[in-house]
Scaffold this motif. Structure first.
Motif, PDB file in Angstrom:
ATOM      1  N   TYR A   1      26.777  32.705 -60.089  1.00 38.69           N
ATOM      2  CA  TYR A   1      27.333  33.545 -61.152  1.00 38.69           C
ATOM      3  C   TYR A   1      27.518  34.999 -60.731  1.00 38.69           C
ATOM      4  O   TYR A   1      28.139  35.769 -61.447  1.00 38.69           O
ATOM      5  CB  TYR A   1      26.565  33.421 -62.465  1.00 38.69           C
ATOM      6  CG  TYR A   1      25.138  33.899 -62.469  1.00 38.69           C
ATOM      7  CD1 TYR A   1      24.812  35.244 -62.394  1.00 38.69           C
ATOM      8  CD2 TYR A   1      24.108  32.980 -62.584  1.00 38.69           C
ATOM      9  CE1 TYR A   1      23.501  35.665 -62.408  1.00 38.69           C
ATOM     10  CE2 TYR A   1      22.796  33.396 -62.612  1.00 38.69           C
ATOM     11  CZ  TYR A   1      22.492  34.743 -62.521  1.00 38.69           C
ATOM     12  OH  TYR A   1      21.192  35.158 -62.541  1.00 38.69           O
TER      13      TYR A   1
ATOM     14  N   PRO B   1      36.062  37.522 -58.856  1.00 37.11           N
ATOM     15  CA  PRO B   1      37.436  37.376 -58.360  1.00 37.11           C
ATOM     16  C   PRO B   1      38.026  38.726 -57.980  1.00 37.11           C
ATOM     17  O   PRO B   1      37.644  39.762 -58.527  1.00 37.11           O
ATOM     18  CB  PRO B   1      38.172  36.789 -59.559  1.00 37.11           C
ATOM     19  CG  PRO B   1      37.464  37.386 -60.737  1.00 37.11           C
ATOM     20  CD  PRO B   1      36.011  37.474 -60.329  1.00 37.11           C
TER      21      PRO B   1
ATOM     22  N   THR C   1      37.250  33.373 -65.902  1.00 38.99           N
ATOM     23  CA  THR C   1      35.952  33.185 -65.253  1.00 38.99           C
ATOM     24  C   THR C   1      34.945  32.751 -66.304  1.00 38.99           C
ATOM     25  O   THR C   1      34.823  33.392 -67.341  1.00 38.99           O
ATOM     26  CB  THR C   1      35.498  34.506 -64.596  1.00 38.99           C
ATOM     27  OG1 THR C   1      36.503  34.933 -63.669  1.00 38.99           O
ATOM     28  CG2 THR C   1      34.180  34.342 -63.876  1.00 38.99           C
TER      29      THR C   1
ATOM     30  N   ARG D   1      30.941  32.059 -66.617  1.00 37.20           N
ATOM     31  CA  ARG D   1      29.627  32.171 -65.976  1.00 37.20           C
ATOM     32  C   ARG D   1      28.588  31.423 -66.789  1.00 37.20           C
ATOM     33  O   ARG D   1      28.540  31.541 -68.009  1.00 37.20           O
ATOM     34  CB  ARG D   1      29.228  33.635 -65.847  1.00 37.20           C
ATOM     35  CG  ARG D   1      30.166  34.405 -64.959  1.00 37.20           C
ATOM     36  CD  ARG D   1      29.753  35.874 -64.813  1.00 37.20           C
ATOM     37  NE  ARG D   1      30.840  36.640 -64.254  1.00 37.20           N
ATOM     38  CZ  ARG D   1      31.186  36.650 -62.972  1.00 37.20           C
ATOM     39  NH1 ARG D   1      30.497  35.927 -62.106  1.00 37.20           N
ATOM     40  NH2 ARG D   1      32.192  37.368 -62.540  1.00 37.20           N
TER      41      ARG D   1
ATOM     42  N   VAL E   1      29.277  29.621 -61.533  1.00 38.24           N
ATOM     43  CA  VAL E   1      30.475  30.214 -62.115  1.00 38.24           C
ATOM     44  C   VAL E   1      31.674  29.318 -61.824  1.00 38.24           C
ATOM     45  O   VAL E   1      31.768  28.718 -60.748  1.00 38.24           O
ATOM     46  CB  VAL E   1      30.719  31.641 -61.569  1.00 38.24           C
ATOM     47  CG1 VAL E   1      30.968  31.642 -60.066  1.00 38.24           C
ATOM     48  CG2 VAL E   1      31.874  32.331 -62.291  1.00 38.24           C
TER      49      VAL E   1
ATOM     50  N   PHE F   1      35.861  29.442 -61.755  1.00 39.92           N
ATOM     51  CA  PHE F   1      37.087  30.233 -61.775  1.00 39.92           C
ATOM     52  C   PHE F   1      38.250  29.278 -62.022  1.00 39.92           C
ATOM     53  O   PHE F   1      38.340  28.232 -61.377  1.00 39.92           O
ATOM     54  CB  PHE F   1      37.309  30.951 -60.445  1.00 39.92           C
ATOM     55  CG  PHE F   1      36.219  31.924 -60.092  1.00 39.92           C
ATOM     56  CD1 PHE F   1      36.187  33.189 -60.658  1.00 39.92           C
ATOM     57  CD2 PHE F   1      35.214  31.565 -59.204  1.00 39.92           C
ATOM     58  CE1 PHE F   1      35.178  34.085 -60.344  1.00 39.92           C
ATOM     59  CE2 PHE F   1      34.208  32.452 -58.882  1.00 39.92           C
ATOM     60  CZ  PHE F   1      34.183  33.712 -59.455  1.00 39.92           C
TER      61      PHE F   1
ATOM     62  N   ILE G   1      38.097  35.056 -53.874  1.00 37.97           N
ATOM     63  CA  ILE G   1      36.819  35.112 -54.566  1.00 37.97           C
ATOM     64  C   ILE G   1      35.812  35.748 -53.605  1.00 37.97           C
ATOM     65  O   ILE G   1      35.705  35.339 -52.442  1.00 37.97           O
ATOM     66  CB  ILE G   1      36.339  33.698 -54.976  1.00 37.97           C
ATOM     67  CG1 ILE G   1      37.415  32.962 -55.789  1.00 37.97           C
ATOM     68  CG2 ILE G   1      35.011  33.783 -55.711  1.00 37.97           C
ATOM     69  CD1 ILE G   1      37.802  33.615 -57.096  1.00 37.97           C
TER      70      ILE G   1
ATOM     71  N   GLU H   1      40.331  24.386 -60.873  1.00 34.67           N
ATOM     72  CA  GLU H   1      39.100  25.166 -60.939  1.00 34.67           C
ATOM     73  C   GLU H   1      38.366  25.174 -59.606  1.00 34.67           C
ATOM     74  O   GLU H   1      38.433  24.214 -58.833  1.00 34.67           O
ATOM     75  CB  GLU H   1      38.147  24.583 -61.981  1.00 34.67           C
ATOM     76  CG  GLU H   1      38.689  24.617 -63.388  1.00 34.67           C
ATOM     77  CD  GLU H   1      37.771  23.943 -64.380  1.00 34.67           C
ATOM     78  OE1 GLU H   1      37.872  24.294 -65.569  1.00 34.67           O
ATOM     79  OE2 GLU H   1      36.968  23.067 -63.985  1.00 34.67           O
TER      80      GLU H   1
END
Length: 150
Positions: free
Chosen positions: A13, A17, A24, A26, A31, A33, A43, A136
């Motif tokens: 977490y 980015p 995003t 968390r 995490v 993205f 990232i 993702e």
């Protein structure tokens, strides 16, 4: 003097980015993205770095990234920085799938860089190969193995 290992890890977490506004999510265990269709995103992963121990500068042996590249996401490059200086680059990869639960052959990157001066940062270049749907990238944890001659 003997070579002593020091491993330093951070929760996923703490990754962030490069693109402001990238979706995003968390959670306590990592995490996620969301990579928009047809996009490449960067990232960044800051690794806590034991630069000097007992008057000896660290050698970075390897970096480890526990990730799950879902749907059509792929990690295509990994860059490793010591402060402002890029010390390693892994490219022409297409890393996908679930590598978030432990260390394996797809999430360990051997660097072997002596005399670490500032602090280690890792940048992932992530590609969404779909032109029509989002995908993702989940990161559960990341870290580095360091050596000191003590």
């Amino acid at each position: 003097m003997a070579e002593k290992l020091y491993a330093s890890w951070a929760s996923g977490y703490t990754a962030f980015p490069e693109t402001a506004g990238l979706r995003t999510f968390r959670q306590g265990f990592g995490v996620t993205f969301t990579i928009p269709a047809g996009r490449i995103e960067f990232i960044h992963l800051p690794i806590p770095t034991p630069v000097i121990v007992g008057n000896d500068r660290a050698t970075l042996d390897k970096v480890l990234v526990l990730f799950h590249a879902r749907q059509t996401s792929e990690i295509v490059e990994v860059h490793v920085f010591d402060g402002p200086r890029r010390i390693s680059r892994f490219s022409e990869m297409r890393l996908s799938g679930d590598h978030s639960q432990g260390v394996d052959t797809r999430n360990v990157f051997t660097v072997r860089q002596p005399d670490i001066a500032f602090g280690i940062g890792v940048t992932l270049r992530v590609n969404n190969t779909s032109a029509s749907s989002d995908s993702e990238l989940f990161i559960s944890s990341f870290g580095g193995d360091f050596f000191h001659n003590l």
